[in-house]
Write a protein that holds these residues in place. Structure first.
Motif, mmCIF file in Angstrom:
data_model
loop_
_atom_site.group_PDB
_atom_site.id
_atom_site.type_symbol
_atom_site.label_atom_id
_atom_site.label_comp_id
_atom_site.label_asym_id
_atom_site.label_seq_id
_atom_site.Cartn_x
_atom_site.Cartn_y
_atom_site.Cartn_z
ATOM 1 N N HIS A 85 24.070 22.106 -63.554
ATOM 2 C CA HIS A 85 23.755 21.889 -61.810
ATOM 3 C C HIS A 85 22.382 23.319 -61.108
ATOM 4 O O HIS A 85 21.790 22.619 -60.307
ATOM 5 C CB HIS A 85 24.819 22.622 -61.144
ATOM 6 N N TYR A 86 22.248 24.085 -62.285
ATOM 7 C CA TYR A 86 21.704 25.289 -61.648
ATOM 8 C C TYR A 86 20.535 25.470 -62.163
ATOM 9 O O TYR A 86 20.270 25.188 -63.792
ATOM 10 C CB TYR A 86 22.553 26.854 -61.105
ATOM 11 N N ASP A 87 19.584 25.786 -62.272
ATOM 12 C CA ASP A 87 18.051 25.723 -62.671
ATOM 13 C C ASP A 87 17.599 25.715 -63.751
ATOM 14 O O ASP A 87 17.451 25.799 -65.296
ATOM 15 C CB ASP A 87 17.903 27.670 -62.936
ATOM 16 N N GLY A 88 17.437 24.037 -64.057
ATOM 17 C CA GLY A 88 16.972 23.560 -64.663
ATOM 18 C C GLY A 88 15.662 23.037 -64.932
ATOM 19 O O GLY A 88 15.079 22.322 -65.658
ATOM 20 N N TYR A 89 14.308 24.277 -64.344
ATOM 21 C CA TYR A 89 13.519 23.799 -64.137
ATOM 22 C C TYR A 89 12.979 23.763 -65.683
ATOM 23 O O TYR A 89 13.555 25.037 -66.482
ATOM 24 C CB TYR A 89 12.520 23.994 -63.131
ATOM 25 N N PRO A 90 12.008 24.158 -65.806
ATOM 26 C CA PRO A 90 11.660 25.167 -67.455
ATOM 27 C C PRO A 90 11.599 25.979 -67.883
ATOM 28 O O PRO A 90 11.579 26.248 -69.241
ATOM 29 C CB PRO A 90 9.791 23.700 -67.927
ATOM 30 N N GLU A 91 10.959 26.928 -67.074
ATOM 31 C CA GLU A 91 10.620 28.125 -67.381
ATOM 32 C C GLU A 91 12.297 28.900 -67.482
ATOM 33 O O GLU A 91 12.445 29.807 -68.072
ATOM 34 C CB GLU A 91 10.267 28.498 -66.093
ATOM 35 N N ASN A 92 13.205 27.727 -67.349
ATOM 36 C CA ASN A 92 14.828 28.588 -67.134
ATOM 37 C C ASN A 92 15.909 27.898 -68.358
ATOM 38 O O ASN A 92 15.540 28.104 -68.969
ATOM 39 C CB ASN A 92 15.451 28.302 -65.902
ATOM 40 N N LEU A 93 15.903 26.241 -67.460
ATOM 41 C CA LEU A 93 16.885 26.129 -68.689
ATOM 42 C C LEU A 93 15.803 24.848 -70.479
ATOM 43 O O LEU A 93 16.613 25.444 -70.862
ATOM 44 C CB LEU A 93 17.013 24.113 -67.672
ATOM 45 N N GLY A 94 14.322 25.411 -69.387
ATOM 46 C CA GLY A 94 13.750 24.700 -70.752
ATOM 47 C C GLY A 94 13.650 26.068 -72.098
ATOM 48 O O GLY A 94 13.643 25.540 -73.038
ATOM 49 N N LYS A 95 13.398 27.049 -71.511
ATOM 50 C CA LYS A 95 13.068 28.515 -72.321
ATOM 51 C C LYS A 95 14.559 28.660 -73.252
ATOM 52 O O LYS A 95 13.980 28.653 -73.751
ATOM 53 C CB LYS A 95 12.874 29.309 -71.717
#
Length: 120
Positions: free
Chosen positions: A21-31
C-alpha cells in the motif's frame, strides 16, 4: 497519499503476487526488495504475504495489518501477448503505480512503472 505497488514472484510460469500500500516507489520499496529480499526464498516469502502496508527500506521490516491471500496467475497456457496483458491487468487492478517481479530463473528483481495499462 499511497504509492501502491505489486510485489510478484515468477516461477515455472506462475506469478504469485501481493499488494503493497504505502511507499511503493523504487527509492523505498525497490531499495528494500533489493537489499533484504533478493534471494529466491526471501522473494517468494514476501510475494506470498497477501497484503503489505509498508516495507521499511532501512530494515526490511514488513508492516502488515490486513490478511489477504496472495494472487496466483498461471501464465503457462497463455501466448506471450495474452500473458503480458494478464499481468498488466493484474497490476492495474491493484491500482499500482509500480510493479516488482522477482524472476526465479534469472535470480533478480525487475520493475515497471504503471503509466496506464497500454504503456506497461
Amino acid at each position: 497519499m499511497a504509492t501502491r505497488a505489486l510485489i510478484g514472484y515468477l516461477e515455472n510460469g506462475v506469478l504469485t503476487s501481493t499488494y503493497n500500500h504505502y511507499d511503493g516507489y523504487p527509492e523505498n520499496l525497490g531499495k528494500a526488495l533489493n537489499k533484504f529480499y533478493s534471494t529466491p526464498e526471501k522473494a517468494k516469502e514476501i510475494a506470498n504475504r497477501g497484503y503489505i502496508s509498508y516495507v521499511d527500506p532501512e530494515t526490511g521490516e514488513i508492516e502488515a495489518v490486513n490478511e489477504d491471500t496472495p494472487d496466483r496467475l498461471d501464465l503457462n497456457k497463455l501466448d506471450p501477448q495474452d500473458a503480458v496483458e494478464e499481468v498488466a491487468g493484474l497490476v492495474d487492478s491493484y491500482g499500482a503505480d509500480y510493479a516488482y517481479f522477482y524472476d526465479a530463473d534469472a535470480g533478480m528483481w525487475d520493475n515497471i512503472s504503471n503509466n496506464g495499462i497500454r504503456s506497461m
